[in-house]
Design a protein around this motif. Structure first.
Motif, mmCIF file in Angstrom:
data_model
loop_
_atom_site.group_PDB
_atom_site.id
_atom_site.type_symbol
_atom_site.label_atom_id
_atom_site.label_comp_id
_atom_site.label_asym_id
_atom_site.label_seq_id
_atom_site.Cartn_x
_atom_site.Cartn_y
_atom_site.Cartn_z
ATOM 1 N N GLU A 7 5.545 -70.518 81.385
ATOM 2 C CA GLU A 7 4.491 -69.637 80.850
ATOM 3 C C GLU A 7 4.975 -68.574 79.830
ATOM 4 O O GLU A 7 4.173 -68.572 78.887
ATOM 5 C CB GLU A 7 3.919 -68.882 82.135
ATOM 6 N N ARG A 18 1.199 -66.653 65.742
ATOM 7 C CA ARG A 18 0.250 -65.790 65.220
ATOM 8 C C ARG A 18 0.779 -64.547 64.739
ATOM 9 O O ARG A 18 0.029 -64.193 63.453
ATOM 10 C CB ARG A 18 -0.713 -65.396 66.744
ATOM 11 N N GLN B 138 -0.045 -57.476 78.344
ATOM 12 C CA GLN B 138 1.272 -57.686 78.856
ATOM 13 C C GLN B 138 0.974 -58.489 80.186
ATOM 14 O O GLN B 138 1.776 -59.429 80.491
ATOM 15 C CB GLN B 138 1.949 -56.477 79.128
ATOM 16 N N ALA B 140 -1.189 -60.527 80.855
ATOM 17 C CA ALA B 140 -2.243 -61.625 80.942
ATOM 18 C C ALA B 140 -1.160 -62.715 80.618
ATOM 19 O O ALA B 140 -0.630 -62.944 79.769
ATOM 20 C CB ALA B 140 -3.098 -61.480 79.831
ATOM 21 N N SER B 141 -1.575 -63.854 81.497
ATOM 22 C CA SER B 141 -0.993 -65.345 81.184
ATOM 23 C C SER B 141 -1.895 -65.947 80.191
ATOM 24 O O SER B 141 -3.330 -65.435 79.980
ATOM 25 C CB SER B 141 -0.875 -66.017 82.355
ATOM 26 N N GLY B 142 -1.552 -67.244 79.682
ATOM 27 C CA GLY B 142 -2.320 -67.930 78.970
ATOM 28 C C GLY B 142 -3.685 -68.435 79.371
ATOM 29 O O GLY B 142 -4.588 -68.220 78.754
ATOM 30 N N ALA B 183 -6.060 -57.429 65.529
ATOM 31 C CA ALA B 183 -4.796 -58.028 65.310
ATOM 32 C C ALA B 183 -4.419 -58.254 66.596
ATOM 33 O O ALA B 183 -3.593 -59.051 66.670
ATOM 34 C CB ALA B 183 -4.250 -57.061 64.366
ATOM 35 N N PHE B 186 -5.722 -60.971 68.394
ATOM 36 C CA PHE B 186 -5.102 -62.363 67.763
ATOM 37 C C PHE B 186 -3.650 -62.605 68.097
ATOM 38 O O PHE B 186 -3.538 -63.744 68.637
ATOM 39 C CB PHE B 186 -5.284 -62.103 66.233
ATOM 40 N N ALA B 187 -2.886 -61.573 68.055
ATOM 41 C CA ALA B 187 -1.645 -61.917 68.355
ATOM 42 C C ALA B 187 -1.249 -62.289 70.018
ATOM 43 O O ALA B 187 -0.176 -63.063 70.264
ATOM 44 C CB ALA B 187 -0.688 -60.456 67.984
ATOM 45 N N GLY B 189 -3.221 -64.012 71.624
ATOM 46 C CA GLY B 189 -3.433 -65.250 71.747
ATOM 47 C C GLY B 189 -4.887 -65.858 71.990
ATOM 48 O O GLY B 189 -5.144 -66.919 72.504
ATOM 49 N N VAL B 190 -5.873 -64.797 71.750
ATOM 50 C CA VAL B 190 -7.284 -64.979 71.928
ATOM 51 C C VAL B 190 -7.557 -66.239 70.846
ATOM 52 O O VAL B 190 -7.132 -66.277 69.662
ATOM 53 C CB VAL B 190 -8.065 -64.035 71.710
ATOM 54 N N ARG B 191 -8.370 -67.025 71.333
ATOM 55 C CA ARG B 191 -9.032 -68.349 70.888
ATOM 56 C C ARG B 191 -9.704 -67.704 69.318
ATOM 57 O O ARG B 191 -10.339 -66.849 69.368
ATOM 58 C CB ARG B 191 -9.690 -69.190 71.689
ATOM 59 N N LEU B 192 -9.364 -68.717 68.415
ATOM 60 C CA LEU B 192 -9.847 -68.432 67.096
ATOM 61 C C LEU B 192 -11.423 -68.319 66.986
ATOM 62 O O LEU B 192 -12.091 -67.634 66.418
ATOM 63 C CB LEU B 192 -9.563 -69.308 66.028
ATOM 64 N N LEU B 315 3.302 -57.089 71.249
ATOM 65 C CA LEU B 315 2.146 -56.515 70.556
ATOM 66 C C LEU B 315 1.942 -55.328 70.080
ATOM 67 O O LEU B 315 1.239 -54.915 69.228
ATOM 68 C CB LEU B 315 1.157 -56.646 71.882
#
Lengths: 619, 382
Positions: A7, A18, B138, B140-142, B183, B186-187, B189-192, B315
């Motif tokens: 993960e 990114r 911090q 949050a997982s994917g 920003a 975005f960094a 990993g939030v979907r585009l 982040l």
């Protein structure tokens, strides 16, 4: 645990991608800024450099001193004097109101003055000086200097203003200056300066360009609000040039001291046409125009029947009366319609068809030849002479003597006058009758002539040259044209003819029975020759004539004008004079004695100065 | 080997070994900051016509800032993460306070007087927002990132301060704050496509928002589009700034020789337009050098992020770097007439105490990330 690690690995790789994208994006934007800077600073740098210089530099004009006007002896008739001004610089005082309050305890300020000052202070930038008062007296200025510590923001500044030391004596010739109006703006940047004056009338106006000079300029570095930081470059201007004129201020004053309202006198140098004096009564004080003429003063001047602002010598129009008879005689001689010796009989009247024209002498002059016609001013002789000559030939001769033509004198607005011709009358849609010709033979009728043109006629009669009246002797030290007699061409009239009319004019003054014996000069001065003229301003009807018309019983404005033209000395003419006394009754009674006095003044004045001239003038 | 030593030091013996921590400070970066501040000193010296007006104060503030930065760098990053929400709530409280009691200057910027300091809470808020968002992601997982519900609290965390700043009203800072938040999203990993959705929403809302803009803000937008249309009014600043920049040319007019600046054609030359001052006196060379130094600062932030082993630090570093970038970009773009005037100072160079301190506070956090880059956080939760 493995799951957690995987993960973490995944999160990290997403982040790395990114973050790199973000970082590269930001780097690209930095690159864009760099490109933008390159375009501005390198490619368009030249253009912006010019703009920056324009921002930085401000050119200001330095007003040149206005040239002076001097009389023929170098006496200043239009000069400059220092003008002490009180200025207020708003940024140098904490309280404009308080400063003005203190100031008005030293020199009272009217309510409207205060309002104007406060308005200008508000409107302008705080470091721009605002005029509080102009034309301070020395003593007023001293009072302000002494109180300077209590007057923050007040400063005393000295500029120049026009000064006419002779005041109203030469006002009509010298003219005056005033702040430029919109129509005066001729592209000269000088005219935009505050406090600048331009010539508005007379010589000040005619010679405005040479008197004005050229503005100097100073390049100043200024900051964004326009305050001067330092002087970068200075170019001195060209001061206005002095103009010397032919007038003699002392003679002018002496003449003006002798004349009354409605009188004008012109004295010319007969040989070259220089104007030695030109007086018109009443006059005005040109100094009043400096500070701006008040509305009340202006109304008083313009409403007055005596028209003080108008120079009657150049703008007053009169019929010449009998002073015109020399022109008629010369025209008749040239047309060969009369010989000098031919006699015309004068019973006191002259009949043309049904109309009877009267001679001024109701008893008549008997048989009259040309010399006697002039000497006695016999009207019948000139009725006949005019009838034989015809109006157009008379008009042509009059034009040659400077009557009814543009004389080109340096006084703007000078009137040309009117010498009628057949064509002129027909242009009005009216016929020209023989009776008109007869009347015009004695200088009555439609004639409208200025005293200046009559003096010109006298000078031309005296010299036989087409001298033109003029005022300018030199500009900036360089002599102007027209100062030498040879500058003027001959009129082309035979000496024999001229001698004949001159003899007639001599007889008028110097022979028993002449109409103006009163104008004789005392022996030591030389001999004066002249001709009287009296012109009716109202027609005298037959009824009046039969009841015993007497001009002196008429109201003043109905009385005839009195004229006299003369030159002297007879045998070597130096000076030509014309005198017009409005409603002066008769040339012999009012104008001739004045002309004599004027001529005496001229001789007295020039006996010492151009001595050789007076010496030549002695018989 | 040394890596293991450091890790041991940081994980086990935190709170001790300050000297060792100081050893870990990237002194080359501190030197870079000193170089940027020195550029500021020179420019402010020129703007003030001597050191008294601005330059001396600038140096003193930078000195204080350095101490503050180094002090914060010593604090363990996990402690910082734990108390991030305190800082965030404090920032919000200050924003509310400034709306109620703040001083208004130049139409928009609001500040609170704290002794000699004028604090602009909006500047502090940007850093606190980055902290709070980093702390949130911090954890949050994917999978959680993919869950829209999980994204609602951080979205609110961005929108609340942005709304408060816009209400001041301070359009420029509000937009920058939103961009910094974006920003970090975005960094993280939030979907585009989610960003695309937000952008579309903004596109729809913008014309409506324009209706509610202040006149001076609209004027700034219109004069941005055509500055020459109002050469004595709103466009004056931009035109004069461009003249100053352009007339500087390649090599500049020389130190203290800038006519535009010294004759006061340049507005606010010690704050918003300090970069113009540099470009006029030192030319394109000076301007690009300054820009290069500032870009290096941003690059360092990203380098810190990439080397960090925990998401919070990454982040935080990216957020701080983006914050710094936004300052620089908006300011330079503004003085070159590329975007509307926004009243954004040039960090570390412009005159101003509050901005200097918040900037140095940010770098303190960044250095803490760097020093504690290998710290162990608990695992991300599902």
């Amino acid at each position: 645990m493995r799951g957690v690690r995987r993960e973490e690995e995944q999160r990290r790789s997403i982040f790395t991608r990114r973050a790199l994208a973000l970082g590269l994006g930001q780097l690209a934007l930095f690159g864009a800024l760099g490109t933008r800077l390159y375009r501005l600073q390198s490619e368009e740098g030249e253009r912006y450099r010019t703009l920056a210089e324009e921002n930085r530099l401000s050119a200001r004009l330095i007003p040149p001193p206005r040239g002076r006007i001097l009389d023929r002896n170098g006496q200043v008739v239009a000069g400059n004097k220092l003008n002490w001004r009180v200025l207020l610089v708003a940024e140098q005082t904490q309280d404009v109101g308080a400063t003005l309050e203190t100031f008005s305890r030293i020199l009272p300020l009217a309510e409207h003055e205060r309002a104007r000052i406060e308005r200008e202070v508000r409107r302008r930038r705080r470091f721009v000086p605002v005029t509080v008062r102009e034309f301070l007296a020395w003593e007023e200025m001293a009072r302000i200097e002494v109180n300077a510590p209590d007057l923050p923001g007040i400063l005393i500044d000295v500029g120049t203003t026009r000064l006419y030391p002779e005041g109203e004596h030469l006002a009509h010739m010298v003219g005056y200056v005033a702040p430029p109006a919109e129509r005066d703006m001729d592209g000269d940047p000088l005219l935009e300066l505050p406090g600048i004056r331009v010539g508005r009338a007379g010589l000040e106006r005619f010679h405005d360009q040479v008197l004005r000079g050229r503005a100097g300029a100073v390049q100043l570095e200024v900051n964004a609000v326009g305050r001067v930081i330092r002087e970068v470059e200075r170019r001195e201007g060209v001061p206005g040039q002095d103009v010397q004129v032919s007038v003699d201020a002392e003679l002018q004053k002496a003449i003006r001291g002798r004349i009354e309202e409605g009188t004008s006198v012109v004295v010319l140098d007969a040989k070259n046409g220089e104007v030695l004096a030109m007086a018109s009564q009443p006059s005005f004080d040109p100094n009043l125009f400096n500070a701006g003429v008040s509305a009340a003063q202006w109304r008083q001047w313009t409403a007055s029947r005596s028209t003080p602002l108008i120079n009657k010598a150049t703008n007053g129009l009169y019929a010449p009366g009998s002073t015109f008879k020399m022109v008629v005689a010369l025209a008749a001689l040239e047309a060969k319609v009369l010989t000098p010796g031919e006699r015309v009989s004068c019973p006191g009247y002259y009949d043309l068809g049904d109309t009877r024209f009267h001679c001024w002498s109701r008893y008549g002059h008997g048989g009259v030849d040309m010399r006697a016609g002039l000497k006695y001013s016999c009207d019948c002789y000139f009725y006949e002479a005019a009838k034989r000559t015809g109006i157009d030939r008379i008009a042509a001769m009059a034009n040659r003597f400077g009557l009814g033509v543009d004389l080109d004198i340096e006084l703007p607005g000078t009137r040309k006058g009117l010498v009628p011709t057949r064509a002129w009358r027909q242009a009005q849609g009216k016929p020209w009758n023989l009776g008109d010709t007869v009347v015009h033979g004695i200088g009555q009728g439609f004639y409208q002539l200025t005293p200046l043109s009559l003096a010109t006629m006298a000078a031309r009669l005296a010299t036989g040259r087409a001298v033109q009246p003029h005022l300018t002797r030199s500009i900036g030290g360089r002599p102007a044209r027209g100062g030498k007699p040879e500058d003027w061409p001959s009129l082309g009239i035979p000496d024999r003819d001229l001698r004949l009319v001159r003899e007639g004019m001599w007889a008028v003054v110097n022979e028993e029975g002449g109409t103006a014996r009163v104008a004789r000069l005392p022996g030591q001065y030389g001999v004066l020759a002249g001709k009287t003229g009296s012109v009716q301003v109202r027609r005298v009807s037959r009824e009046q004539r039969e009841r015993g018309y007497k001009a002196e019983n008429q109201p003043r404005e109905w009385r005839p004008h009195a004229l006299f033209v003369a030159y002297a000395p007879y045998d070597n003419p130096l000076y030509a004079v014309s005198v017009v006394v409005e409603h002066g009754m008769s040339g012999a009674g009012a104008a001739a004695p004045l002309a004599r006095d004027v001529m005496l003044e001229v001789f007295n004045r020039f006996r010492a100065a151009p001595a050789q001239r007076v010496a030549e003038g002695r018989p | 080997m040394s890596g293991t030593f450091e890790r041991r030091l940081l994980t086990r013996d935190r709170g001790t070994g300050l000297l060792q921590k100081l050893w870990l400070i990237p002194w080359s970066f501190v030197l870079l900051l000193c170089a940027v501040a020195a550029v500021g000193y020179v420019a402010l010296y020129s703007a003030g016509g001597g050191p008294e007006a601005y330059a001396a104060k600038h140096a003193i503030r930078f000195g204080f800032g350095l101490v503050l930065m180094l002090g914060i760098a010593m604090v363990d990053i996990r402690i910082i993460a734990r108390f991030a929400w305190v800082g965030y709530l404090g920032g919000i409280a200050l924003l509310v306070l400034v709306l109620l009691h703040g001083n208004v200057g130049k139409g928009a910027q609001r500040w609170i007087d704290i002794g000699p300091l004028q604090l602009q809470p909006s500047e502090l808020m940007k850093i606190m927002l980055v902290l709070a968002l980093a702390a949130w992601f911090q954890r949050a997982s994917g999978e959680r990132i993919g869950n829209p519900l999980f994204l609602i609290p951080p979205a609110l965390m961005v929108l609340v301060p942005v709304g408060l700043i816009l209400k001041q009203p301070n359009l420029g800072t509000g937009l920058i704050t939103a961009m910094i938040g974006g920003a970090v999203f975005f960094a993280a990993g939030v979907r585009l496509w989610k960003f695309a959705l937000i952008l579309a929403a903004v596109g729809v809302a913008a014309p409506i928002a324009y209706e509610h803009l202040h006149d001076y803000q609209r004027a700034r937008i219109t004069t941005f589009l055509d500055p020459e249309s109002d050469p004595l009014g709103a466009g004056y600043n931009i035109i004069q700034s461009k003249i100053a920049l352009g007339s500087g040319g390649l090599w500049g007019k020389g130190f203290l020789q800038g006519t535009q600046g010294h004759l006061n054609f340049l507005p606010e030359k010690q704050t918003d337009f300090i970069f113009t001052m540099i470009a006029e006196e030192f030319g394109l060379v000076g301007a690009l050098t300054t820009l290069g130094l500032l870009a290096l600062v941003v690059l360092f932030c990203f380098a810190v992020a990439l080397r960090c082993r925990h998401q919070f630090g990454r982040l935080l570093a990216v957020g701080l770097g983006t914050n710094f970038f936004c300052y620089v970009f908006v300011n330079v773009a503004m003085v070159t007439g590329s975007i509307p005037v926004g009243g954004v100072p040039l960090p570390l160079i412009s005159h101003g105490g509050s901005a200097m301190l918040t900037t140095m506070l940010g770098f303190g956090l960044l250095l803490s990330v760097f020093v504690h880059r290998d710290a162990e956080f608990g695992p991300a939760r599902d």
